[in-house]
Design a protein around this motif. Sequence first.
Motif, PDB file in Angstrom:
ATOM      1  N   ARG A 535       0.836  -1.207   0.000  1.00 65.26           N
ATOM      2  CA  ARG A 535       0.000   0.000   0.000  1.00 65.26           C
ATOM      3  C   ARG A 535       0.868   1.254   0.000  1.00 65.26           C
ATOM      4  NH1 ARG A 535      -4.363  -0.627   4.681  1.00 65.26           N
ATOM      5  NH2 ARG A 535      -5.127   1.300   3.683  1.00 65.26           N
ATOM      6  N   TYR A 536       2.064   1.147   0.587  1.00 59.62           N
ATOM      7  CA  TYR A 536       2.986   2.278   0.604  1.00 59.62           C
ATOM      8  C   TYR A 536       3.408   2.622  -0.819  1.00 59.62           C
ATOM      9  CZ  TYR A 536       6.916   5.224   2.005  1.00 59.62           C
ATOM     10  OH  TYR A 536       7.770   6.276   2.177  1.00 59.62           O
ATOM     11  N   ALA A 537       3.771   1.604  -1.602  1.00 60.48           N
ATOM     12  CA  ALA A 537       4.196   1.838  -2.979  1.00 60.48           C
ATOM     13  C   ALA A 537       3.053   2.420  -3.806  1.00 60.48           C
ATOM     14  CB  ALA A 537       4.706   0.534  -3.599  1.00 60.48           C
ATOM     15  N   GLU A 538       1.823   1.958  -3.552  1.00 60.54           N
ATOM     16  CA  GLU A 538       0.686   2.468  -4.308  1.00 60.54           C
ATOM     17  C   GLU A 538       0.423   3.934  -3.978  1.00 60.54           C
ATOM     18  OE1 GLU A 538      -2.092   1.976  -7.280  1.00 60.54           O
ATOM     19  OE2 GLU A 538      -0.510   0.623  -6.569  1.00 60.54           O
ATOM     20  N   ALA A 539       0.646   4.313  -2.719  1.00 62.48           N
ATOM     21  CA  ALA A 539       0.471   5.709  -2.339  1.00 62.48           C
ATOM     22  C   ALA A 539       1.506   6.590  -3.019  1.00 62.48           C
ATOM     23  CB  ALA A 539       0.566   5.839  -0.821  1.00 62.48           C
TER      24      ALA A 539
END
Length: 757
Positions: A535-539
Amino acid sequence: MLQINKRSPHSDDGSGQPDKPFLHSLNNSLKILKRQRPLVSLIFLCCLALGFLYYFITPASFTADGTIVIDKRKVQLFQQESVLSNVDVDTATVQTEVEVLKSDSISLAVIRKLHLTEDPEFVGPSKGLIGATVSFATKLFSKQESETEFERESAALLKFNRQRTVSRLGLTYVMNIGFTSQDAAKAALIVNTLADAYIDDQLNSKYQAARRASRWLQERISELRTQATAAERAVVDFKSKNNIVDAGGGRLMSEQQLAEVNSQLILARAATAEAKARLDRITTVMDQDVGDASMADALKSEVIIKLRGQYLEIAQREAIWAKRYGENHLAAINLRTQMQELRRSIKDEMRKIAESYKSDYEIARTREKSFENSLANVVSISQTTGQAQIQLRELESNAETSRTLYDSFLQRYMEAVQQQTVPISEARLISPAMRPLKKSAPRLTIVLLVTIVSGALLSFGVAYLREASDGTLRTTDQVEEVLQVDCLAMVPVLRPPTPRTTNRSDEAQRGRPNPRLQTANPDWLRYVVDAPFSRYAEAIRSVKIAADLSGVLKSTKIIGMTSTLPNEGKSTIACNLAHLVADAGGSVILVDADLRNPTLSQKFAPDALGSIGVVMGNIPLEDAITMIPFTNLHFLPAGPTSRLPHTNEILASAAMKKVFDLLRLRYDYIIVDLSPVAPIVDVRATGHFIDTYVYVIEWGKTKVEIIERGLAEAGNISDRLLGVVLNKVDTSAQSRYERYHGNTYHQKYYAKYGYVD
């Protein structure tokens, strides 16, 4: 100033109609409850537990009721008016009687009659947990001394008044008495005793009032008797002194004499007038001929009438003889001689009558004069008496008033004596209290209702206060509402991964390994490369997409990463954004422009000359750029900045702008890590070479007022602000603020696309 990339207002729904204020407030309230759900649930459950605890430990109490009526048609034992005037019963009177029922004197009468000072319910410790706690604390902190009778009565009276209720039923003359006790029979007994005490108090008050009135009247009667006697004696003395005699019938002697003399004078004057009229008549008649018929009618004397008759007869005979024998006839002459004698006799008789009439007239006049003199004397006396009569009337009026007042008070005194023996009460008990069969408190429904309402209000109040006092940003809506800019991404907080096993067959089916298994201790500065499905990479991808969409007309971009305060994660996001672009094959360079605290430079190139060396002309730009190990990311460190006090001047210099102009020619993306806004002013000097800014805010920590202040002072950032990134988001707690950013949505929907957290 903060209107860049502002989203459409939330007041417009899909139909273009504005939301109603009530629905908007309700929506905000529901959001607050949702965000503070754990706190609200805890407070509500505590209130509910306290309610049930109160219900089970509180002893049962019973309420007995009785009614008293104030009867307007009270029995009149005496026909005469009462010495104590009876006031009409109206609303104020009934309300006054209600207050009398609540008075301490009535309550103390009941307490003493029933010996409630010896009842543990009134003078002992209260039952239940709260009462026992209060009693224990009182005994612990107070001196252990024996209570006096007054203190026991005061304590009993205090509890008695709390448990007693008195009210008027509507607009009637009926008063309801209620009492709550832990003993049902005792409650009914106290209500009936209270009613009896009230009626006894009424009778006693009337008796005491009649007694006081009779005592006062007795003293007043003695004074009035003396005053009346003195006034009457003054009247008698005044009459005696001024020779005023009462003739009876309310008239004085002088007045009666004046009336009598006046009447006699009138009669005397009438008699005088009559006598004078007779005298005048006889005088007139004497001048007439004897043969005149009116003379006899006027005189009405028998002698004259007889003589006149003889005269007329002889005159007739004389006329006959004279006619027959001639006037010289002896017989005719004799007859005429007789007629002459008769005329002389009539004249003599008339003179006698005239003398008699004259004598009567003189007597009448003398009598009239006597009455006139008497009248003058009486009038003189009456005038003198009239002057004294004015003062006499005043004395008589005072004597009459004193006597009337004395008689009135004497009558009232007799009535007061009668009322003192038989007092009357207007109140009577019409519904005696019966022993209640059901307890009045505590009631489960009321306890539950109060507990639920109070728990809901308290929990919502605490939640609202906590929400209002938070002062931080936790949702995209808050960012857009407060700062009026887009929230580009919500970056979750980075934590060490929890070791777990993964099904190898699932990995084979997906065709890619699980990054969690590859990295036990990940590098947070390149986490997007180590965990591309997180989810960090998607943000971070959301930030890149926002930058791409905002600069479609530009061939290159310089993106400055800043924050309000240090340690909000701007450097980590800048490094991960640069790694994301480099890992995708993009032409990107990461520049450390935080000259006061070059965190990235200390991490990747602590000994390099960097941009400071290029600006100072010590090395060319190509030699200052380094490659971060194990990546395709180019990095321009800050260089040695420990002895540079004016870093803002360096950033604002033309040489620094020339450095970035050269970087524009070589790279498509230039990610610049800038200093924070609040502590130092360096970031304000970067407006001449930064295309757009990304503002990093730590989720739930950085205060809004500090953010607004920082953006207001840095005008260049506000004018070129791409958006805000909420960093270090607690995804488990975020589900209460924005459900679609929480773990539930991630596990249910996003995981289908290969996201691993």
